[in-house]
Design an enzyme around this catalytic site. Structure first.
Site, PDB file in Angstrom:
ATOM      1  N   ASP A   1      -4.437 -45.432  16.577  1.00 21.96           N
ATOM      2  CA  ASP A   1      -3.853 -45.054  15.290  1.00 21.96           C
ATOM      3  C   ASP A   1      -2.732 -45.967  14.802  1.00 21.96           C
ATOM      4  OD1 ASP A   1      -5.496 -43.005  14.437  1.00 21.96           O
ATOM      5  OD2 ASP A   1      -4.558 -41.587  15.816  1.00 21.96           O
TER       6      ASP A   1
ATOM      7  N   ASP B   1     -11.992 -41.086  11.781  1.00 23.57           N
ATOM      8  CA  ASP B   1     -10.610 -41.283  11.333  1.00 23.57           C
ATOM      9  C   ASP B   1     -10.201 -42.758  11.380  1.00 23.57           C
ATOM     10  OD1 ASP B   1     -11.342 -38.988  12.822  1.00 23.57           O
ATOM     11  OD2 ASP B   1      -9.296 -38.255  12.912  1.00 23.57           O
TER      12      ASP B   1
HETATM   13  N1  GLY Z   1      -6.578 -38.431  12.824  1.00 22.98           N
HETATM   14  C1  GLY Z   1      -6.409 -37.153  13.424  1.00 22.98           C
HETATM   15  C2  GLY Z   1      -6.601 -36.043  12.485  1.00 22.98           C
HETATM   16  O1  GLY Z   1      -7.045 -36.231  11.365  1.00 22.98           O
HETATM   17  O2  GLY Z   1      -6.282 -34.925  12.888  1.00 22.98           O
END
Ligand code: GLY
Length: 392
Positions: free
Chosen positions: A105, A165
């Protein structure tokens, strides 16, 4: 309720006056949050409406810094710039000292904090931090399968998978190629999105949340959910990450094959919206369900549609802009926080995670604010009234 573009167009659209008022309200709350959230960050989600102060950990702290940069752009107030700059220093130390970065992330964390700082203020330390983060993310690229491994230690068999994501982490890599001239970052990002859309998009245009890749052959193996209701359902936020992620890759790559992919994931999202246009946390649920909403999914989708509309022909641009402004109206009216005594967040009615028989989550941040919901709400408001140069 099954929506069509015709039914959607009957809803009221957010106009400039409404958006400006919503922005003013949001910025007022951000201003009152500054004393607590300058040296600290808001927790990922609120607790009974209120964020707690945390250190710079988890995947979510960059959203608050992004909110500060947006508030600075709207007001030109030095207090926002100064607070955001304090946080950029924190991000520099986080990546230099590798604090809680054993995951993919880096884009969520560093695009909205450090790339934004560099773009808006020319902060060289921010640029250095963002490039360190891009290198770190590039270290998660797996040649076998051509993807960025989301979680766990790199190459770990039980975590050899991608998640939808991650499409929002790719802009950090495209940006790194632009500023360094080294194409390797963009090449990894392009390979990743190709691998991802090849396996996560189902025939009915819904999406898997996560997809395992065979470590030996590099071929897609099987999809499972992490935060959705079922392995085969459409987790609302995942579908929204797909919408915005594809639009962002289109921005950088200008590969027209992504236009059709964008339409597929977006049309699924829009056609499955409930009567009040705020999605439940998973598209398994529809109008009348007692399950919680995820307002953040709606805010993310609005940003994606407004970004992609820039590149579409007039008819399609009007269609997606029209849909985006109707969802934005619903968000402002039903989820926009107007009362700092009720919450110190900006967007109510989000859901971080909801447990179900097929996922591995515990309930977390259910019917609460979350920092990404706040950020994408501010970005959506901004995009709907201005030609905004994005931080992504
Ligand atoms: N990227 C993690 C979520 O959307 O919870």
């Amino acid at each position: 309720m099954a929506q069509t573009f015709e039914t959607l167009m009957k809803y009221p659209a957010a106009d400039e006056a409404l958006v400006k008022k919503a922005l003013e309200t949001a910025i007022g709350i951000v201003r009152s949050d500054l004393p607590v959230f300058t040296d600290h960050f808001p927790s990922s989600n609120s607790f009974q409406g209120f964020y707690e102060a945390t250190e710079n950990v988890e995947w979510t702290t960059g959203f608050w810094t992004g909110v500060l940069w947006l508030a600075y752009e709207h007001t030109d107030e030095d207090a926002f710039r100064q607070a955001a700059t304090v946080q950029v220093d924190s991000f520099f130390h986080r990546i230099a000292d590798k604090i809680d970065v054993n995951h993919h992330d880096m884009g969520f964390l560093f695009s909205l904090s450090c790339v934004a700082a560099y773009k808006l203020t020319g902060n060289e330390k921010a640029k250095e931090a963002a490039l360190m983060a891009a290198d770190h993310l590039a270290g998660r690229y797996r040649e076998k399968g051509k993807f960025l491994q989301a979680w766990g230690s790199v190459g770990e068999a039980s975590e050899y998978r991608l998640i939808i994501d991650c499409l929002l982490n790719l802009p950090l890599l495209y940006w790194a190629s632009e500023v360094t001239g080294d194409k390797k970052y963009a090449c990894m990002a392009e390979n990743h999105i190709k691998t991802a859309v090849n396996c996560i998009l189902r025939e009915d245009d819904s999406t898997y949340h996560t997809y395992f890749i065979d470590m030996e052959t590099g071929e897609p193996s099987y999809g499972v959910t992490h935060q959705g209701n079922r392995n085969d359902s459409a987790w609302a936020r995942g579908q929204a990450w797909g919408i915005y992620g594809i639009a962002l890759s289109y921005h950088y790559l200008r590969d027209d094959s992504y236009i059709r992919l964008f339409e597929r994931v977006t049309d699924f999202f829009l056609c499955h919206l409930p009567e009040d246009l705020i999605p439940y946390w998973d598209f398994d649920f529809d109008t009348g369900s007692a399950e919680p909403r995820d307002s953040s999914a709606a805010a993310i989708a609005v940003c994606g549609m407004l970004e992609m509309a820039k590149y579409l022909d007039r008819e399609r641009a009007e269609k997606y802009t029209g849909a985006a402004k109707r969802i934005l109206y619903a968000l402002i009216r039903t989820c926009g926080n107007a009362d700092p005594k009720q919450s110190n967040g900006l967007l109510l009615h989000g859901t971080y995670a909801r447990d179900s028989a097929e996922n591995t989550c515990k309930n977390r941040g259910v019917d609460e604010c979350n920092t990404w919901g706040d950020y994408f709400y501010m970005e959506a408001l901004t995009r709907s009234i201005a030609d905004w140069e994005m931080y992504w």
